[in-house]
Write a protein that holds these residues in place. Structure first.
Motif, short mmCIF file in Angstrom:
data_model
loop_
_atom_site.label_atom_id
_atom_site.label_comp_id
_atom_site.label_asym_id
_atom_site.label_seq_id
_atom_site.Cartn_x
_atom_site.Cartn_y
_atom_site.Cartn_z
N THR A 147 -25.05 30.31 -64.41
CA THR A 147 -25.64 31.59 -64.23
C THR A 147 -25.02 32.88 -65.23
OG1 THR A 147 -25.61 31.10 -61.91
CG2 THR A 147 -25.59 33.56 -62.39
N LEU A 148 -26.15 33.55 -65.73
CA LEU A 148 -25.66 34.52 -66.61
C LEU A 148 -26.29 35.84 -65.84
CD1 LEU A 148 -24.54 35.33 -69.30
CD2 LEU A 148 -26.83 35.58 -70.28
N PHE A 149 -25.52 36.81 -65.62
CA PHE A 149 -25.59 37.98 -64.99
C PHE A 149 -25.56 39.15 -65.87
CE2 PHE A 149 -23.71 41.19 -61.77
CZ PHE A 149 -24.86 41.51 -61.18
N PHE A 150 -26.70 39.96 -66.09
CA PHE A 150 -26.55 40.90 -66.97
C PHE A 150 -27.66 42.01 -66.96
CE2 PHE A 150 -30.62 39.88 -69.29
CZ PHE A 150 -30.72 38.45 -68.93
N HIS A 151 -27.19 43.22 -67.69
CA HIS A 151 -28.08 44.58 -67.48
C HIS A 151 -29.20 44.32 -68.51
CE1 HIS A 151 -29.22 48.42 -68.37
NE2 HIS A 151 -28.67 48.75 -66.76
N GLU A 152 -30.28 44.79 -68.29
CA GLU A 152 -31.49 44.64 -69.26
C GLU A 152 -31.27 45.24 -70.64
OE1 GLU A 152 -34.53 47.28 -67.56
OE2 GLU A 152 -35.74 47.27 -69.50
N LEU A 153 -30.25 46.15 -70.84
CA LEU A 153 -29.86 46.74 -72.25
C LEU A 153 -29.12 46.03 -73.10
CD1 LEU A 153 -30.44 50.54 -71.38
CD2 LEU A 153 -32.09 49.04 -72.63
N ALA A 154 -28.23 44.83 -72.33
CA ALA A 154 -27.17 44.38 -72.73
C ALA A 154 -27.25 43.61 -74.25
CB ALA A 154 -26.23 43.01 -72.02
N PHE A 155 -28.73 43.00 -74.57
CA PHE A 155 -29.02 42.42 -75.82
C PHE A 155 -30.07 43.22 -76.44
CE2 PHE A 155 -27.61 39.21 -72.60
CZ PHE A 155 -26.51 38.74 -73.07
N GLU A 156 -29.91 43.08 -77.59
CA GLU A 156 -30.97 43.64 -78.70
C GLU A 156 -32.43 43.00 -78.28
OE1 GLU A 156 -30.39 46.44 -80.19
OE2 GLU A 156 -32.27 46.77 -81.22
N ASP A 157 -32.52 41.71 -78.28
CA ASP A 157 -33.65 40.90 -78.01
C ASP A 157 -33.38 39.85 -76.97
OD1 ASP A 157 -35.80 39.27 -78.08
OD2 ASP A 157 -35.74 38.89 -80.12
N THR A 158 -33.62 40.50 -75.57
CA THR A 158 -33.35 39.36 -74.61
C THR A 158 -34.27 38.20 -74.59
OG1 THR A 158 -32.77 41.69 -73.22
CG2 THR A 158 -33.02 39.48 -71.95
N ASP A 159 -35.10 38.26 -74.69
CA ASP A 159 -36.03 37.12 -74.87
C ASP A 159 -35.57 35.97 -75.49
OD1 ASP A 159 -37.75 38.23 -73.04
OD2 ASP A 159 -39.48 38.84 -74.33
N THR A 160 -35.35 36.58 -76.83
CA THR A 160 -34.89 35.44 -77.82
C THR A 160 -33.35 34.84 -77.18
OG1 THR A 160 -35.74 36.72 -79.63
CG2 THR A 160 -33.94 35.12 -80.14
N VAL A 161 -32.69 35.70 -76.55
CA VAL A 161 -31.25 35.09 -76.09
C VAL A 161 -31.42 34.20 -75.20
CG1 VAL A 161 -29.24 35.77 -75.01
CG2 VAL A 161 -30.07 37.41 -76.78
N LYS A 162 -32.35 34.34 -74.21
CA LYS A 162 -32.82 33.36 -72.99
C LYS A 162 -33.23 32.30 -73.58
CE LYS A 162 -34.18 36.68 -69.50
NZ LYS A 162 -35.58 37.15 -68.81
N ALA A 163 -34.00 32.30 -74.68
CA ALA A 163 -34.75 30.98 -75.10
C ALA A 163 -33.75 30.30 -76.03
CB ALA A 163 -35.89 31.67 -76.28
N ASP A 164 -33.01 30.72 -76.69
CA ASP A 164 -31.73 30.16 -77.35
C ASP A 164 -30.63 29.49 -76.61
OD1 ASP A 164 -33.04 30.84 -79.66
OD2 ASP A 164 -31.48 32.62 -80.27
N ILE A 165 -30.31 30.32 -75.17
CA ILE A 165 -29.73 29.81 -74.35
C ILE A 165 -30.27 28.40 -73.84
CG2 ILE A 165 -28.41 29.95 -72.20
CD1 ILE A 165 -27.92 32.79 -73.06
N ARG A 166 -31.59 28.49 -73.46
CA ARG A 166 -32.30 27.52 -72.88
C ARG A 166 -32.43 26.30 -73.72
NH1 ARG A 166 -36.13 31.05 -70.46
NH2 ARG A 166 -36.05 31.47 -68.40
#
Ligand code: SUG
Length: 451
Positions: free
Chosen positions: A257-276
């Motif tokens: 589980t990653l619990f985070f604020h919308e503004l945490a990352f510069e590019d949230t979609d890429t972070v999620k895809a990279d983690i997946r």
């Protein structure tokens, strides 16, 4: 694959805990500059939190405070005389250096080191790189003593690798585990290592506040630890500008589980895809994202909702979030916690702990601890004298009563009597934690200790 548990090593809060406004971009530190602190209440709050985690069934270790005032540092700047004279001259002639030399900042153990559990490391050892913390002067004075403490706690080089800090230069600015999240199916299984950076080494930086971690520092740590499945992500520039000096101010993770604020990352979609992609074949990551509409960044930062400890309590299936009381007092943050628990999501319980003294310097429950995933064999090899038990808690509580002041102002930090008091406290502590009598610089050079 082995079974493992997540232990915590907390920084024991030192007797010079104070509010000196030393960290630009850390809004609480700036806001409370010059206020009187209460070191005794601070250390007791920290101990109480450690005790709670111990009682919840997690192994709890103690990282001792560093020697402060840091006389060797002031001597290196040319201040001479007895130790008392060195301190007095520094406070007279070089206020900012004197304040840095007195800071109890090693309490924030999330910045002590970056940790790679043995399940992720190429050589099967548990790796630590003490953070060089070069962005802030007072924190740059920590890494050598931190390394000494980690070596005392994790002594066997066949199981533990305690590295030197990265070279202490701005290009390799490193803030340790505060910018690292490990995700996995179970602690003992290989995981995904998310490392978050704020700027690149040669990038011109024009933000209002410093970006404390470089991409190159993250890459170097991955290389030296042989850390598997790294994902590097850029911190949100807006988050830094809003007061997110470490990623753990707006993000925490545990297991899948990653619990985070919308503004945490510069590019949230890429972070999620990279983690997946990195987790492929191991587990399906769960993302719990809180929008800026539900929780404006300013509320996230003042209430420290995300600077909570996200833990797996032994025997429980859903995760527990251990938040500071400030989260409970902020209606929007509290509403988020209530929704988390009411949902069928991965976070099933929320607890609150009082670490107000540390919070006023921007240090929440998550800042005060270094997470160390450990196998049973590693736990058995760790120094038992530095592990919290109810008996040790009682002894340390009494030790704090004997040695700590209940109020401290900037003027008090220049008091030569404080130098003797703090050394007395630390001398006593080396006995309580079985550290041997050469653990602190003043113990290795008794002549210099004569104030
Ligand atoms: O580095 N505050 C610390 C707080 C560290 C919090 N750690 C994590 N987020 N993991 C810092 O800014 C303030 C000291 C003073 O102003 O007196 C300070 O160093």
């Amino acid at each position: 694959m082995s079974t493992a548990i997540e232990a915590n090593a907390d920084g024991l809060i030192g007797p010079t805990h104070s509010y000196a406004g030393l960290s630009p971009g850390n809004l609480a530190s700036s806001l409370n500059k010059g206020e009187a602190s209460n070191p005794r209440a601070a250390v007791k709050q920290g101990l109480q939190k450690m005790r709670r985690l111990h009682d919840l069934g997690l192994p709890q270790f103690i990282l001792p405070p560093h020697e402060r005032p840091n006389i060797p540092f002031l001597r290196s700047l040319g201040f001479a005389g007895t130790d008392g004279e060195v301190l007095a001259r520094a406070w007279k002639e070089a206020l900012s250096f004197a304040a840095a030399a007195c800071s109890a900042s090693p309490m924030w153990a999330a910045n002590a080191a970056t940790v790679t559990p043995s399940a992720d490391a190429a050589d099967g050892r548990l790796h630590f790189t003490p953070a060089n913390l070069v962005t802030n002067l007072h924190r740059s004075l920590e890494h050598a003593q931190t390394r000494r403490a980690l070596q005392a706690l994790f002594p066997d080089p066949r199981r533990f690798a305690v590295h030197e800090a990265l070279p202490p230069v701005a290009h390799l600015a490193d803030e340790g585990a505060a910018n690292h999240v490990r995700l996995c199916a179970a602690h003992g299984e290989p995981g995904v290592n998310l490392l978050v950076w704020g700027r690149e080494a040669w990038e011109p930086w024009d933000g209002p506040y410093p970006a404390r971690q470089t991409r190159e520092a993250c890459e170097a740590i991955v290389r030296r630890h042989g850390a598997g499945r790294p994902v590097l992500a850029r911190q949100g520039k807006a988050a830094i500008a809003g007061g997110t000096f470490h990623n753990d101010v707006v993000c925490v993770g545990a297991l899948d589980t990653l619990f985070f604020h919308e503004l945490a990352f510069e590019d949230t979609d890429t972070v999620k895809a990279d983690i997946r992609a990195a987790a492929d074949g191991l587990f399906e990551p769960l993302f719990v994202e809180v929008s800026a509409e539900d929780l404006p960044l300013a509320d996230a930062i003042s209430s420290y909702l995300f600077n909570s400890m996200l833990i797996q309590v032994p025997g429980e299936s859903r995760l527990t979030l251990v938040c500071p009381t400030e989260t409970q007092e902020n209606p929007r943050s509290r509403a988020v916690t209530e929704r988390l628990v009411a949902s069928n999501g991965p976070i099933g319980r929320v607890e609150f702990v009082d670490v107000r003294q540390s919070m006023r310097n921007g240090g929440g429950p998550a800042c005060l601890r270094l997470r160390v995933v450990m196998t049973e064999a590693e736990l058995a090899a760790a120094n038992p004298a530095m592990r919290l038990t109810p008996e040790l808690h009682t002894r340390l509580d009494a030790w704090a009563d004997r040695h700590y002041r209940d109020t401290l102002t900037a003027a008090d930090l220049a008091d030569p009597a404080l130098l003797e008091e703090t050394r007395g406290a630390l001398d006593d502590l080396t006995g309580l934690l079985g550290l041997g009598s050469g653990f602190y610089p003043f113990q290795r050079d008794p002549a210099a200790a004569l104030a």
